[in-house]
Write a protein that holds these residues in place. Structure first.
Motif, PDB file in Angstrom:
ATOM      1  N   LEU A  42       0.821  -1.207   0.000  1.00 17.46           N
ATOM      2  CA  LEU A  42       0.000   0.000   0.000  1.00 17.46           C
ATOM      3  C   LEU A  42       0.857   1.260   0.000  1.00 17.46           C
ATOM      4  O   LEU A  42       0.524   2.249  -0.654  1.00 17.46           O
ATOM      5  CB  LEU A  42      -0.928  -0.018   1.216  1.00 17.46           C
ATOM      6  N   LYS A  43       1.974   1.209   0.696  1.00 16.70           N
ATOM      7  CA  LYS A  43       2.871   2.369   0.713  1.00 16.70           C
ATOM      8  C   LYS A  43       3.435   2.634  -0.680  1.00 16.70           C
ATOM      9  O   LYS A  43       3.567   3.795  -1.107  1.00 16.70           O
ATOM     10  CB  LYS A  43       4.005   2.140   1.714  1.00 16.70           C
ATOM     11  N   GLU A  44       3.768   1.566  -1.401  1.00 12.84           N
ATOM     12  CA  GLU A  44       4.273   1.718  -2.770  1.00 12.84           C
ATOM     13  C   GLU A  44       3.244   2.387  -3.670  1.00 12.84           C
ATOM     14  O   GLU A  44       3.608   3.064  -4.641  1.00 12.84           O
ATOM     15  CB  GLU A  44       4.651   0.350  -3.339  1.00 12.84           C
ATOM     16  N   LEU A  48      -0.375   5.445   3.340  1.00  8.35           N
ATOM     17  CA  LEU A  48       0.347   5.147   4.575  1.00  8.35           C
ATOM     18  C   LEU A  48      -0.645   4.933   5.707  1.00  8.35           C
ATOM     19  O   LEU A  48      -1.391   5.845   6.085  1.00  8.35           O
ATOM     20  CB  LEU A  48       1.290   6.313   4.926  1.00  8.35           C
ATOM     21  N   MET A  49      -0.647   3.719   6.251  1.00  9.59           N
ATOM     22  CA  MET A  49      -1.523   3.412   7.368  1.00  9.59           C
ATOM     23  C   MET A  49      -0.956   3.968   8.671  1.00  9.59           C
ATOM     24  O   MET A  49       0.206   4.324   8.761  1.00  9.59           O
ATOM     25  CB  MET A  49      -1.731   1.901   7.475  1.00  9.59           C
ATOM     26  N   ASP A  85      -8.256   2.524   7.315  1.00 10.17           N
ATOM     27  CA  ASP A  85      -7.993   3.932   7.024  1.00 10.17           C
ATOM     28  C   ASP A  85      -6.512   4.129   6.732  1.00 10.17           C
ATOM     29  O   ASP A  85      -5.664   3.350   7.172  1.00 10.17           O
ATOM     30  CB  ASP A  85      -8.405   4.806   8.206  1.00 10.17           C
ATOM     31  N   ALA A  86      -6.210   5.170   5.986  1.00 11.03           N
ATOM     32  CA  ALA A  86      -4.811   5.498   5.661  1.00 11.03           C
ATOM     33  C   ALA A  86      -4.745   6.944   5.200  1.00 11.03           C
ATOM     34  O   ALA A  86      -5.775   7.577   4.907  1.00 11.03           O
ATOM     35  CB  ALA A  86      -4.272   4.567   4.584  1.00 11.03           C
ATOM     36  N   LEU A  87      -3.538   7.473   5.134  1.00 16.13           N
ATOM     37  CA  LEU A  87      -3.298   8.784   4.568  1.00 16.13           C
ATOM     38  C   LEU A  87      -2.771   8.636   3.155  1.00 16.13           C
ATOM     39  O   LEU A  87      -1.887   7.801   2.910  1.00 16.13           O
ATOM     40  CB  LEU A  87      -2.269   9.561   5.398  1.00 16.13           C
ATOM     41  N   ARG A  88      -3.315   9.414   2.228  1.00 14.88           N
ATOM     42  CA  ARG A  88      -2.716   9.469   0.904  1.00 14.88           C
ATOM     43  C   ARG A  88      -1.467  10.335   1.007  1.00 14.88           C
ATOM     44  O   ARG A  88      -1.551  11.506   1.384  1.00 14.88           O
ATOM     45  CB  ARG A  88      -3.700  10.030  -0.126  1.00 14.88           C
ATOM     46  N   ILE A  89      -0.327   9.767   0.724  1.00 15.05           N
ATOM     47  CA  ILE A  89       0.951  10.417   0.976  1.00 15.05           C
ATOM     48  C   ILE A  89       1.077  11.736   0.213  1.00 15.05           C
ATOM     49  O   ILE A  89       1.654  12.707   0.713  1.00 15.05           O
ATOM     50  CB  ILE A  89       2.116   9.469   0.619  1.00 15.05           C
ATOM     51  N   SER A  90       0.508  11.814  -0.964  1.00 14.72           N
ATOM     52  CA  SER A  90       0.693  12.997  -1.813  1.00 14.72           C
ATOM     53  C   SER A  90       0.061  14.255  -1.235  1.00 14.72           C
ATOM     54  O   SER A  90       0.569  15.363  -1.440  1.00 14.72           O
ATOM     55  CB  SER A  90       0.135  12.736  -3.215  1.00 14.72           C
ATOM     56  N   GLU A 131      -9.300   4.799  -6.529  1.00 12.16           N
ATOM     57  CA  GLU A 131      -8.392   3.844  -7.158  1.00 12.16           C
ATOM     58  C   GLU A 131      -8.825   2.431  -6.784  1.00 12.16           C
ATOM     59  O   GLU A 131      -9.401   2.206  -5.720  1.00 12.16           O
ATOM     60  CB  GLU A 131      -6.958   4.106  -6.689  1.00 12.16           C
ATOM     61  N   VAL A 132      -8.554   1.489  -7.676  1.00 15.55           N
ATOM     62  CA  VAL A 132      -8.784   0.070  -7.402  1.00 15.55           C
ATOM     63  C   VAL A 132      -7.437  -0.636  -7.478  1.00 15.55           C
ATOM     64  O   VAL A 132      -6.752  -0.582  -8.497  1.00 15.55           O
ATOM     65  CB  VAL A 132      -9.765  -0.559  -8.404  1.00 15.55           C
ATOM     66  N   LEU A 133      -7.060  -1.307  -6.380  1.00 20.09           N
ATOM     67  CA  LEU A 133      -5.771  -1.979  -6.307  1.00 20.09           C
ATOM     68  C   LEU A 133      -5.970  -3.491  -6.277  1.00 20.09           C
ATOM     69  O   LEU A 133      -6.526  -4.011  -5.302  1.00 20.09           O
ATOM     70  CB  LEU A 133      -5.011  -1.546  -5.039  1.00 20.09           C
TER      71      LEU A 133
END
Length: 378
Positions: A42-44, A48-49, A85-90, A131-133
């Motif tokens: 997910l980080k890639e 970021l969780m 939940d997570a933060l979108r790094i951008s 997005e779909v991962l």
């Protein structure tokens, strides 16, 4: 016996001091460990969780202290096994990530309403899929979307605020087959002065204090349908489909008791009408909610939407203009009235009513409409 200890210390002390082995109730469970295993993946992809889900996480609290994790940010468990939940790094946007089986087709329905054509439609109230991962080596996908709040948290302050919610749900109703307030959510970032925590929404994301917010009248949110696990796609050129009715929001539609296939569009009309009835008009006995004052103007429409015979219910194409016509006749002062719970303690009502008058005047001076209108999507 140690006579220097209080009775409380003698009883609870062994639990706190670790004299008796205890498992940490705030430790990662099996579903959370799945997310931890996919941390790097997910980080890639730019997400970021929280520190709790970092590989090798060690709690900031003492696991031997009874309920120690309750008061620590990294002691907050995920709210659902399939949602993280997570933060979108951008840009630090808080997102929700949902695990779905490829076989359910939920990703296809969810992304259908997230394409450019539907995103530009102001009446589209299906949650936007960012997005779909595809999950490596599995039969699952991860749907990424903005994190949202429960519709009823914080509670509606005015009748007009609730009307905005109902209007948005009515004007873009699809055959979800599970149309309940549990499957609707509120994108409320505009209401909050600082980002709230996804698990403890009354607190700030960084756990530095309470998450303060404006009213829906001042900073209108948007409402979305968020769960398409039971939804279906139909070919409009084919005969009208039939499906088995499902229990939704604790209620089974009348046709569901017959255990025979029925019109899913008529069932959704019942479910939406039942949402209005149980949330605003009569209360929800299953959830022990009393209902909210000021919505009797909806009763004639709701009564038609929840009749037992599906063939006698109005279609959604008929519900939309009827709802709009009803709202157009509601006077401004009623729309600005308090949305008070029907079981409100009588002694506090006068004080809240006086405060509401001054608050209403302030909103009118700011030229805020009685029915909130969120800013157009870009």
């Amino acid at each position: 016996m140690d006579n220097n200890k209080s009775s409380f210390e003698r009883v609870v002390g062994p639990l706190i001091q670790g004299d008796r082995p205890l498992s940490d109730p705030y430790a990662l469970d099996a579903s959370e460990e799945w997310w931890t295993e996919h941390f790097e993946f997910l980080k890639e992809h730019g997400y970021l969780m929280r520190s709790r889900y970092h590989p090798g996480w060690k709690p900031s609290y003492d696991p031997k202290v009874l309920y120690g994790g309750m008061f620590a940010e990294d002691g907050q468990n995920s709210i659902h096994y399939a949602i993280m939940d997570a933060l979108r790094i951008s840009d630090s946007l808080v997102v929700a990530m949902k695990r779905v089986k490829i076989s359910t087709g939920e990703d296809e329905i969810a992304t259908l309403f997230s394409n450019d054509a539907h995103n530009s439609d102001p009446h589209n109230h299906c949650v936007r899929i960012i997005e779909v991962l595809p999950v490596p080596g599995g039969n699952e996908k991860i749907l990424v979307m903005a994190w949202m709040r429960e519709v009823m948290d914080p509670r509606f302050r005015t009748v007009g605020e609730a009307v905005q919610f109902l209007k948005e749900m009515v004007e873009f109703a699809i055959p979800s087959r599970d149309c309940s307030v549990n499957n609707m959510a509120m994108e409320a970032n505009a209401m909050y002065t600082r980002q709230y925590h996804p698990v403890r929404p009354e607190k700030r994301y960084d756990w530095s204090g309470r998450a303060l917010h404006h009213s829906r009248t001042r900073c209108p949110p948007r409402y979305y349908l968020i769960d398409f696990g039971q939804s279906r796609m139909y070919d409009s050129s084919q005969p009208r489909p039939t499906e088995y009715a499902l229990k939704s929001g604790g209620y089974t539609p009348p046709e569901g008791l017959a255990d025979t296939p029925c019109d899913p569009f008529a069932t959704d009309v019942f479910l939406l009408g039942n949402l209005m009835r149980t949330t605003f008009l009569d209360g929800d006995t299953w959830m022990e909610e009393p209902g909210i004052s000021g919505f009797e103007f909806l009763r004639p429409l709701v009564k038609d939407m929840v009749v037992d015979d599906p063939s006698k219910r109005p279609t959604m194409d008929e519900v939309v203009p009827r709802f709009s016509a009803i709202i157009d006749k509601v006077p401004w002062w009623k729309l600005r009235a308090r949305a008070a719970k029907k079981d409100e303690f009588p002694l506090v009502t006068p004080f809240r009513a006086v405060y509401h008058v001054f608050w209403t005047v302030s909103m009118m001076l700011l030229l805020k409409p009685a029915i909130p209108s969120p800013k157009p999507l870009h």
